[in-house]
Design an enzyme around this catalytic site. Structure first.
Site, PDB file in Angstrom:
ATOM      1  N   GLU A   7       0.693  -1.392   0.027  1.00  0.00           N
ATOM      2  CA  GLU A   7      -0.095  -0.122   0.054  1.00  0.00           C
ATOM      3  C   GLU A   7       0.816   1.322   0.011  1.00  0.00           C
ATOM      4  O   GLU A   7       0.431   2.436  -0.506  1.00  0.00           O
ATOM      5  CB  GLU A   7      -0.852   0.019   1.073  1.00  0.00           C
ATOM      6  CG  GLU A   7      -1.951   1.254   1.290  1.00  0.00           C
ATOM      7  CD  GLU A   7      -3.146   0.979   2.277  1.00  0.00           C
ATOM      8  OE1 GLU A   7      -3.465   1.829   2.559  1.00  0.00           O
ATOM      9  OE2 GLU A   7      -3.501  -0.283   2.270  1.00  0.00           O
ATOM     10  N   LYS A   8       2.077   1.261   0.641  1.00  0.00           N
ATOM     11  CA  LYS A   8       2.849   2.431   0.684  1.00  0.00           C
ATOM     12  C   LYS A   8       4.339   2.151   0.827  1.00  0.00           C
ATOM     13  O   LYS A   8       4.679   0.701   1.205  1.00  0.00           O
ATOM     14  CB  LYS A   8       2.533   3.085   2.043  1.00  0.00           C
ATOM     15  CG  LYS A   8       2.402   2.279   3.336  1.00  0.00           C
ATOM     16  CD  LYS A   8       2.031   3.172   4.702  1.00  0.00           C
ATOM     17  CE  LYS A   8       0.259   3.192   4.465  1.00  0.00           C
ATOM     18  NZ  LYS A   8      -0.356   1.856   4.633  1.00  0.00           N
ATOM     19  N   ASP A 101      -2.836  -3.152   3.268  1.00  0.00           N
ATOM     20  CA  ASP A 101      -3.590  -3.109   4.613  1.00  0.00           C
ATOM     21  C   ASP A 101      -4.285  -4.148   4.570  1.00  0.00           C
ATOM     22  O   ASP A 101      -5.381  -4.494   3.789  1.00  0.00           O
ATOM     23  CB  ASP A 101      -4.026  -1.819   5.210  1.00  0.00           C
ATOM     24  CG  ASP A 101      -2.755  -0.810   5.677  1.00  0.00           C
ATOM     25  OD1 ASP A 101      -1.524  -1.383   5.734  1.00  0.00           O
ATOM     26  OD2 ASP A 101      -3.246   0.223   5.991  1.00  0.00           O
ATOM     27  N   ASP A 103      -7.635  -4.624   5.349  1.00  0.00           N
ATOM     28  CA  ASP A 103      -8.810  -4.354   5.477  1.00  0.00           C
ATOM     29  C   ASP A 103      -9.503  -4.186   4.243  1.00  0.00           C
ATOM     30  O   ASP A 103      -9.159  -4.281   3.120  1.00  0.00           O
ATOM     31  CB  ASP A 103      -8.939  -3.086   6.479  1.00  0.00           C
ATOM     32  CG  ASP A 103      -7.980  -1.897   5.947  1.00  0.00           C
ATOM     33  OD1 ASP A 103      -7.652  -1.841   4.570  1.00  0.00           O
ATOM     34  OD2 ASP A 103      -7.825  -1.228   6.622  1.00  0.00           O
ATOM     35  N   TYR A 319      -1.724  -3.736  13.935  1.00  0.00           N
ATOM     36  CA  TYR A 319      -2.446  -2.817  13.131  1.00  0.00           C
ATOM     37  C   TYR A 319      -3.480  -2.224  13.761  1.00  0.00           C
ATOM     38  O   TYR A 319      -4.255  -2.641  14.541  1.00  0.00           O
ATOM     39  CB  TYR A 319      -3.325  -3.892  12.092  1.00  0.00           C
ATOM     40  CG  TYR A 319      -4.086  -3.165  11.141  1.00  0.00           C
ATOM     41  CD1 TYR A 319      -3.564  -2.672  10.034  1.00  0.00           C
ATOM     42  CD2 TYR A 319      -5.536  -3.384  11.209  1.00  0.00           C
ATOM     43  CE1 TYR A 319      -4.262  -1.991   8.935  1.00  0.00           C
ATOM     44  CE2 TYR A 319      -6.155  -2.715   9.994  1.00  0.00           C
ATOM     45  CZ  TYR A 319      -5.528  -1.976   9.049  1.00  0.00           C
ATOM     46  OH  TYR A 319      -6.247  -1.431   8.110  1.00  0.00           O
ATOM     47  N   ARG A 321      -6.078   0.074  12.713  1.00  0.00           N
ATOM     48  CA  ARG A 321      -7.549   0.280  11.961  1.00  0.00           C
ATOM     49  C   ARG A 321      -8.371  -1.003  12.316  1.00  0.00           C
ATOM     50  O   ARG A 321      -8.935  -1.281  11.571  1.00  0.00           O
ATOM     51  CB  ARG A 321      -7.411   0.697  10.571  1.00  0.00           C
ATOM     52  CG  ARG A 321      -6.503   1.941  10.304  1.00  0.00           C
ATOM     53  CD  ARG A 321      -6.588   2.307   8.814  1.00  0.00           C
ATOM     54  NE  ARG A 321      -5.386   3.309   8.613  1.00  0.00           N
ATOM     55  CZ  ARG A 321      -5.580   4.464   7.812  1.00  0.00           C
ATOM     56  NH1 ARG A 321      -6.657   4.644   7.359  1.00  0.00           N
ATOM     57  NH2 ARG A 321      -4.559   5.102   7.613  1.00  0.00           N
TER      58      ARG A 321
END
Length: 670
Positions: A7-8, A101, A103, A319, A321
């Site tokens: 993701e990043k 991530d 999710d 994690y 979130r």
């Protein structure tokens, strides 16, 4: 070639290090036959209406509703270079490991790239709960089939498309209608942001319209053989009480004082029970945001940013979130490793080690309560506290205390409830005597753990250290006083309490059937989006901060007043989220969900066009050509008043800025 899609960049570096892919290339890391690449969050975004039809660039009611039949995505301008790198790698890939991530949004970020690029090869899923080396190795040993998480992508598409339909159609509808009244600016409407704004507007109106009402308390000081204690009158006559059980008759209160002062009461009831408080559960993001706001005054987005830093940079916590506060039973086996890492990170915890029972199985260890992620806890890796900022350390300390509390005994106390009969009336007292500190030794006082979490118990406001008392004992009245009090309005929202309201929106719903349904949902927004929603409302001028409080602005209040309940009701948005959860759980198809949205948007646009709006009057002009209201606009030669009926009428009034005067009128093409 096996490609890990992250993701990043920071996430990619952590995974690449464990994989041994240390060779740097343009937009990726390589090694051992593996390539690790990354995005910058979403590299793709929903295309604007004019990409479907150039005529839709103009905002007009007759073009609504806009309902794309085949949805389009566009590459973000600042992500084009990296997207090109990923596209080239996908052409050569034999397997893609989705490593974003773990999710709904993380799944969507990766899958939308794969779909856009037409990738048809094998897809698997790396499901990470933390970014320390041990957690990454554990996840690499248990890579999941791609199909197992694909429904999260469908739910993400549903969320993105539903947001687009509401934002594009209803923002345009209400902005156009407002402009016809001469109102300048854009009236932004959002599927999630608008009901969130409604919560604050309703609270502010409740506070503004609040009328304090008096009530009276009679408090007595009683002399027992073992000492003095305080007891409060509890009227039994319901005609003297309001709905909250407060005495609303000053006459009755003062008559009792006059009648009973100097008298003697008798203890008619005394009960003592040993009570236990279980330790608070682990933090989820919402609880961390609430506590960050309550204890330190941190904003919701600030807490999220800190939590991400603890997770990504310091590798100190799992994690962030997450909407879950429980832990899987299997993780109890890691307690020794986690606690050892905590002690290595902070030697000041050493005195606590001998009191921890790492085999203790508190209520937190519950597989049936686990959702996509478990609660936020410390990782199994040592961290460097000296590299943390003060806010980092504050939140990290909260997280580790809630974890360590699981291995200390329950907090135990004796609760004593006393009833004193005086002149035929009941006076009640309660006392508390701590017997075992237990997990509360980690917290300086009861309010340092998250409110209302300690096993469902809260400190009683009237609790006191009672003397030794006996059933039937006669107690003289040392004093008897009438206290005049007033009801108080509800408190304004803070970012923390607004997050809590968004998550537990059922309590704001009046309809009992809808309330029951909402108790099963995650509320408005998700753990990952609520902070951003509040931030958006602040940036758009619908909310503002006053100290730690969040209050609605006149613009925000006027917008809520102008919109139909269907758009502003928090319960409706929570049901939207429930449908997205059903997609993620394979109980509802994306197609069925979008069909519902299309029907709903059509009705909402039709409603907007047929219902007049009441908006504040702004300085305006009447069109010199047709007499309609005009609105201020910007042109190449500066600001001017333009007819709200443009392009049917092209009347204008030029604005001369030099001396603030208006000069001339006429028409001009555009």
């Amino acid at each position: 070639m096996r490609v890990f899609l992250c993701e990043k960049p920071s996430q990619a570096r952590d995974i690449a290090k464990v994989l041994g892919a240390g060779q740097k290339s343009d937009g990726c890391l390589q090694g051992n036959g593996t390539v690790v690449t990354w995005g910058f969050g979403h590299l793709l975004e929903q295309a604007p209406p004019e990409s479907y039809d150039p005529a839709l660039k103009r905002w007009a009611l007759e073009t609504l509703p806009i309902l794309p039949q085949s949805w389009k995505l566009e590459i973000k301008k600042d992500g084009r270079k990296q997207f090109g790198v990923i596209r080239k790698l996908l052409r050569e890939a034999t397997e893609v490991v989705v490593a974003t991530d773990a999710d709904r949004e993380g799944e969507t970020i990766a899958r939308e790239i794969l779909d856009y690029c037409g990738y048809r090869g094998q897809v698997t899923r790396l499901w990470l709960s933390a970014l320390d080396d041990a957690s990454i190795r554990k996840a690499l040993a248990d890579i999941r089939p791609g199909d197992s998480t694909y429904p999260l992508y469908l739910a993400g598409l549903g969320r993105s498309r539903a947001d687009w339909l509401v934002g594009m159609n209803l923002t345009r509808a209400y902005t156009v209608i407002a402009r016809q009244q001469g109102h300048d600016g854009v009236l932004s409407v959002g599927r999630v942001q608008t009901p969130t704004l409604r919560l604050v507007v309703d609270r502010d109106r409740e506070i503004a319209n609040f009328v304090p009402k008096p009530f009276w308390e009679v408090v007595g000081l009683f002399q027992a053989q073992g000492g003095v204690f305080k007891a409060k009158w509890k009227p039994r006559d319901e005609s003297l009480l309001d709905e909250a059980g407060r005495c609303i008759s000053e006459t009755a209160a003062r008559a009792l004082v006059q009648r009973a002062s100097g008298g003697q009461g008798r203890i008619t009831q005394i009960e003592t029970a040993r009570k236990k408080e279980a330790p608070p559960l682990a933090m989820d993001l919402a609880t961390l945001q609430q506590e960050g706001s309550r204890r330190f005054g941190y904003g919701a987005q600030q807490v999220l940013d800190i939590a991400q830093t603890l997770y990504e940079t310091h590798k100190a916590t799992t994690y962030p979130r997450t909407d879950c506060r429980y832990l899987p039973v299997s993780m109890l086996d890691e307690a020794e490793v986690v606690v050892t890492a905590l002690l290595q990170s902070d030697p000041e915890l050493a005195s606590l080690r001998d009191r921890l029972d790492l085999t203790r199985k508190s209520r937190i260890w519950n597989d049936s309560k686990i959702t996509a992620h478990h609660g936020i806890i410390p990782t199994t890796s040592r961290c460097d506290l000296s590299r943390m900022s003060e806010p980092d350390r504050n939140l990290y300390d909260l997280i580790r205390r809630h974890y360590l509390a699981q291995f200390l005994p329950p907090h135990e106390y004796d609760q004593t409830d006393v009833v004193v009969k005086l002149e035929g009336q009941d006076f009640v007292a309660n006392g508390r005597q701590v017997r075992v500190d237990g997990w509360r030794e980690l917290f300086s006082n009861g309010k340092d753990c998250d409110e209302g979490d300690a096993g469902g118990n809260k400190e009683d406001d009237g609790a006191q250290a009672l003397p030794v008392l006996a059933q039937g004992e006669v107690c003289g009245v040392s004093s008897l006083d009438v206290l005049t009090k007033q009801t108080t309005p509800p408190k304004p929202f803070t970012e923390g309490t607004l997050i809590a309201a968004m998550k537990n929106v059922a309590r704001f719903e009046q309809d009992e059937k809808l309330k029951a349904l909402l108790r099963e949902t995650a509320g408005i927004g998700t753990e990952a989006t609520r902070a951003g929603i509040i931030d958006t409302l602040l940036k758009r001028g619908f909310l503002q901060r006053k100290g730690r409080a969040l209050v609605s602005t006149p613009t925000g209040q006027q917008l809520i007043g102008a919109l139909p309940t269907l758009l502003t009701a928090p319960g409706m948005t929570a049901l939207w989220e429930q449908s997205l959860d059903e997609i993620a759980e394979r109980r509802l198809s994306l197609e069925e969900f979008m069909d519902r949205q299309a029907i709903l948007i059509g009705k909402l646009v039709q409603h907007a066009a047929g219902v007049p709006m009441t908006l504040p009057q702004q300085p305006t002009q009447k069109c010199p050509e047709c007499g309609s209201p005009m609105r201020k606009r910007k042109g190449e030669k500066g600001p001017f008043w333009g007819c709200t009926r443009y392009p049917d009428c092209k009347g204008i009034v030029n604005i001369v800025q030099r001396r603030g005067r208006q000069k001339g009128s006429g028409t001009r093409g555009k």
